[in-house]
Write a protein that holds these residues in place. Structure first.
Motif, PDB file in Angstrom:
ATOM      1  N   UNK A 163       0.881  -1.163   0.000  1.00  0.00           N
ATOM      2  CA  UNK A 163       0.000   0.000   0.000  1.00  0.00           C
ATOM      3  C   UNK A 163       0.920   1.215   0.000  1.00  0.00           C
ATOM      4  N   UNK A 164       0.566   2.275  -0.702  1.00  0.00           N
ATOM      5  CA  UNK A 164       1.421   3.463  -0.745  1.00  0.00           C
ATOM      6  C   UNK A 164       0.581   4.693  -1.030  1.00  0.00           C
ATOM      7  N   UNK A 165       1.055   5.821  -0.518  1.00  0.00           N
ATOM      8  CA  UNK A 165       0.455   7.104  -0.882  1.00  0.00           C
ATOM      9  C   UNK A 165       1.558   8.135  -0.984  1.00  0.00           C
ATOM     10  N   UNK A 166       1.351   9.103  -1.887  1.00  0.00           N
ATOM     11  CA  UNK A 166       2.372  10.113  -2.121  1.00  0.00           C
ATOM     12  C   UNK A 166       2.314  11.157  -1.020  1.00  0.00           C
ATOM     13  N   UNK A 167       3.487  11.467  -0.451  1.00  0.00           N
ATOM     14  CA  UNK A 167       3.583  12.402   0.657  1.00  0.00           C
ATOM     15  C   UNK A 167       3.293  13.824   0.177  1.00  0.00           C
ATOM     16  N   UNK A 168       2.353  14.484   0.862  1.00  0.00           N
ATOM     17  CA  UNK A 168       1.935  15.829   0.456  1.00  0.00           C
ATOM     18  C   UNK A 168       2.722  16.948   1.139  1.00  0.00           C
ATOM     19  N   UNK A 169       3.695  16.607   1.965  1.00  0.00           N
ATOM     20  CA  UNK A 169       4.523  17.618   2.620  1.00  0.00           C
ATOM     21  C   UNK A 169       3.968  18.142   3.930  1.00  0.00           C
ATOM     22  N   UNK A 170       2.807  17.664   4.351  1.00  0.00           N
ATOM     23  CA  UNK A 170       2.200  18.185   5.575  1.00  0.00           C
ATOM     24  C   UNK A 170       2.695  17.434   6.806  1.00  0.00           C
ATOM     25  N   UNK A 171       2.777  18.170   7.910  1.00  0.00           N
ATOM     26  CA  UNK A 171       3.151  17.546   9.182  1.00  0.00           C
ATOM     27  C   UNK A 171       2.091  16.528   9.593  1.00  0.00           C
TER      28      UNK A 171
ATOM     29  N   UNK B 198       3.271  -0.475 -10.219  1.00  0.00           N
ATOM     30  CA  UNK B 198       2.084  -0.074 -10.984  1.00  0.00           C
ATOM     31  C   UNK B 198       0.877  -0.330 -10.108  1.00  0.00           C
ATOM     32  N   UNK B 199      -0.148   0.504 -10.283  1.00  0.00           N
ATOM     33  CA  UNK B 199      -1.351   0.392  -9.464  1.00  0.00           C
ATOM     34  C   UNK B 199      -2.094  -0.907  -9.774  1.00  0.00           C
TER      35      UNK B 199
ATOM     36  N   UNK C 173      10.559   9.083  -8.563  1.00  0.00           N
ATOM     37  CA  UNK C 173      11.073   8.526  -9.824  1.00  0.00           C
ATOM     38  C   UNK C 173      11.261   7.008  -9.731  1.00  0.00           C
ATOM     39  N   UNK C 174      11.756   6.513  -8.617  1.00  0.00           N
ATOM     40  CA  UNK C 174      11.932   5.066  -8.449  1.00  0.00           C
ATOM     41  C   UNK C 174      10.580   4.378  -8.308  1.00  0.00           C
ATOM     42  N   UNK C 175       9.664   4.996  -7.558  1.00  0.00           N
ATOM     43  CA  UNK C 175       8.338   4.407  -7.382  1.00  0.00           C
ATOM     44  C   UNK C 175       7.650   4.205  -8.727  1.00  0.00           C
ATOM     45  N   UNK C 176       7.681   5.225  -9.567  1.00  0.00           N
ATOM     46  CA  UNK C 176       6.985   5.155 -10.862  1.00  0.00           C
ATOM     47  C   UNK C 176       7.624   4.141 -11.815  1.00  0.00           C
ATOM     48  N   UNK C 177       8.919   3.884 -11.667  1.00  0.00           N
ATOM     49  CA  UNK C 177       9.586   2.887 -12.513  1.00  0.00           C
ATOM     50  C   UNK C 177       9.426   1.469 -11.969  1.00  0.00           C
ATOM     51  N   UNK C 178       9.081   1.333 -10.692  1.00  0.00           N
ATOM     52  CA  UNK C 178       9.088   0.027 -10.039  1.00  0.00           C
ATOM     53  C   UNK C 178       7.701  -0.536  -9.774  1.00  0.00           C
TER      54      UNK C 178
END
Length: 87
Positions: A12-20, A81-82, A74-79
């Motif tokens: 499971x993964x989600x992209x970090x939005x930069x929020x605390x 797929x949803x 960049x590594x996530x997108x190459x490694x």
């Protein structure tokens, strides 16, 4: 002899939005050594191997045992797929 292997487990993964708030969701804390970089706070994620720096745009992955780690975009997108049928 060198052989080739493919991972068989999903994550499971989600992209970090930069929020605390999102950093805290995964146990992340602001890195005191690099508090601000390019106007954004720097965060550290606790992992089995120790603290791991992560930044806005990185992916926070959760493994089969509930462990977390960061993966650069960049590594996530190459490694990865949803998988169809994600919640």
């Amino acid at each position: 002899m060198l052989k080739e292997y493919r991972k068989t487990a999903t994550i499971k993964a989600e992209q970090f939005d930069g929020s605390a708030k999102m950093a805290r969701k995964y146990g992340g804390k602001i890195n005191p050594e690099y508090c601000i970089f390019a106007g954004e706070p720097r965060f550290v994620l606790p992992t089995k191997e120790g603290g791991m720096k992560f930044d806005t745009g990185d992916w926070i992955a959760t493994g089969i045992d509930g462990e977390h780690w960061a993966i650069s975009d960049s590594i996530f997108r190459r490694t990865y797929e949803e998988v169809d049928g994600n919640d």
